[in-house]
Design an enzyme around this catalytic site. Sequence first.
Site, short mmCIF file in Angstrom:
data_model
loop_
_atom_site.label_atom_id
_atom_site.label_comp_id
_atom_site.label_asym_id
_atom_site.label_seq_id
_atom_site.Cartn_x
_atom_site.Cartn_y
_atom_site.Cartn_z
N GLU A 1 -17.25 70.01 -7.89
CA GLU A 1 -17.20 69.10 -9.21
C GLU A 1 -16.54 69.80 -10.29
O GLU A 1 -16.84 71.05 -10.70
CB GLU A 1 -18.42 68.82 -9.58
CG GLU A 1 -18.51 67.39 -10.19
CD GLU A 1 -18.42 66.30 -8.95
OE1 GLU A 1 -17.21 65.78 -8.94
OE2 GLU A 1 -19.15 66.12 -7.97
N THR B 1 -13.56 71.08 -10.75
CA THR B 1 -12.64 72.16 -10.11
C THR B 1 -11.21 71.50 -9.98
O THR B 1 -10.26 72.27 -9.94
CB THR B 1 -13.01 72.37 -8.44
OG1 THR B 1 -13.33 71.45 -7.71
CG2 THR B 1 -14.38 73.40 -8.54
N SER C 1 -12.76 39.20 -13.67
CA SER C 1 -13.42 39.92 -13.09
C SER C 1 -14.83 39.25 -12.91
O SER C 1 -15.34 38.74 -13.92
CB SER C 1 -13.60 41.29 -13.93
OG SER C 1 -14.77 41.85 -13.00
N SER D 1 -21.27 54.32 -12.71
CA SER D 1 -21.96 55.03 -12.05
C SER D 1 -21.43 56.27 -11.76
O SER D 1 -22.13 57.27 -11.09
CB SER D 1 -22.36 54.38 -10.64
OG SER D 1 -21.21 54.25 -10.07
N LEU E 1 -18.80 56.49 -9.42
CA LEU E 1 -18.51 56.47 -7.97
C LEU E 1 -16.87 55.85 -8.21
O LEU E 1 -16.49 55.22 -7.13
CB LEU E 1 -19.44 55.54 -7.23
CG LEU E 1 -20.73 55.95 -7.04
CD1 LEU E 1 -21.37 54.91 -6.16
CD2 LEU E 1 -20.72 57.39 -6.64
N SER E 2 -16.38 56.08 -9.19
CA SER E 2 -15.11 55.86 -9.45
C SER E 2 -14.77 54.27 -9.26
O SER E 2 -13.47 54.03 -8.57
CB SER E 2 -13.96 56.66 -8.50
OG SER E 2 -14.21 57.76 -8.73
N SER E 3 -15.35 53.37 -9.97
CA SER E 3 -14.90 52.11 -10.07
C SER E 3 -13.46 51.74 -10.80
O SER E 3 -12.63 51.17 -10.36
CB SER E 3 -15.89 51.13 -10.90
OG SER E 3 -16.42 51.85 -11.89
N SER E 4 -13.19 52.76 -11.57
CA SER E 4 -12.04 52.46 -12.54
C SER E 4 -10.54 53.14 -11.40
O SER E 4 -9.71 52.46 -11.46
CB SER E 4 -11.89 53.55 -13.71
OG SER E 4 -12.23 54.84 -13.62
N ASP F 1 -10.23 61.37 -7.70
CA ASP F 1 -10.95 60.15 -7.59
C ASP F 1 -9.61 59.40 -7.00
O ASP F 1 -9.97 58.69 -5.94
CB ASP F 1 -11.24 59.62 -8.79
CG ASP F 1 -12.44 60.32 -9.68
OD1 ASP F 1 -12.84 61.31 -8.82
OD2 ASP F 1 -12.83 60.10 -10.66
#
Length: 389
Positions: free
Chosen positions: A34, A36, A68, A126, A128-131, A175
Amino acid sequence: MIWEEVLTKFKELFGEEGEIGVYFAPGRVNMIGEHTDYNGGHVFPCALTIGTYGAARKRSDKKLRFYSMNFEALGVIESSVEGLKAEKEADWTNYPKGVIWAFGEKGMPVDCGMDLVLFGNIPNGSGLSSSASVEVLTGFILRDLFGFDVTNQDLALIGQYSENQFNGVNCGIMDQFAIAMGKAGHAIFLDTATLNYEYAPIRLEHAKIVISCSNKKRGLGDSKYNERRSECEQAFEQISETAGINALGDLTEEQFEQCKNSVKDEVCRRRAKHAVYENQRTIQAVEALKRNDVALFGKLMNESHVSLRDDYEVTGIELDTLVEEAWKVEGVIGSRMTGAGFGGCTVSIVKDEAVDAFIAKVGAAYREKIGYDADFYVVEIGDGPVKIA
């Protein structure tokens, strides 16, 4: 099926005529490594079976119409493929707009508009990389609709470029790369300095990956993310004068200890220490997995969290509570924050028989200490983006 609901919504909003494609791009979780990725180190993410679904159709004019199902109150947000720029009122549509803009910057102009309906089952905000999921999905759709000659790795780089240059978030490549290049049952051991990568199988016999979502929302752009980057850059400049390195990720722990005093600021020195030690932990963790030593992998996850808490200072009370309560539960092999921090999620490896107790005990302790609920997701490792219909 979720994709059928998205298609139905598309037809309801935009009509049934013409060729409508339906697509999916995953979210991702980083198992270890993380902060890195912008320090020239290694990361170890995997794609998930939760992610973003999209239905899309080309238009004959220049208009963009986006909707959306996660933000229904915003309604249809309209713009144009001409004069694209990030605008506050454009809200989430700045992500797909940024990718359209980035394709143009890379010599692949999108010459007509499209209609797009999205639905994501990744918890928003969150970590978890929604973007990034939206960015890769948009690139994948553009490739399909317009016939652009780009690889999935190109889609990752275009997504990162759009987030850096259009949306002003100085993110690394991890990501988008994890999402674009995902492979079921495997995590990606990625050298962010060279983009060399290998797939490493995640064989968790009798154990599951559990994501714990703190439900503390965070925005990368307005968090201290860019501040941490500049602290690492400052440390790197001072170390590189004597060490002759291209990135902090080039250093071993021993080399860092020898040259760390060239970093004058104590805070920057701790940031650099995390970057170096976390990179080495990631290399060791992948080796451990190859030997099927899940116990060592879990221990390294725990050490990663301590470093993110103490040296990098990106955890906060919510993530620390989730992790520290997880460590108390019998059957937890390892647990750490994942993502940029400042809210978001933790990732834990939990023995099958302990999953229910883990969710009950950590959930109760979190509610008592923080005052609201965390959400828990038992996740599977999935593939990269696909066209469904």
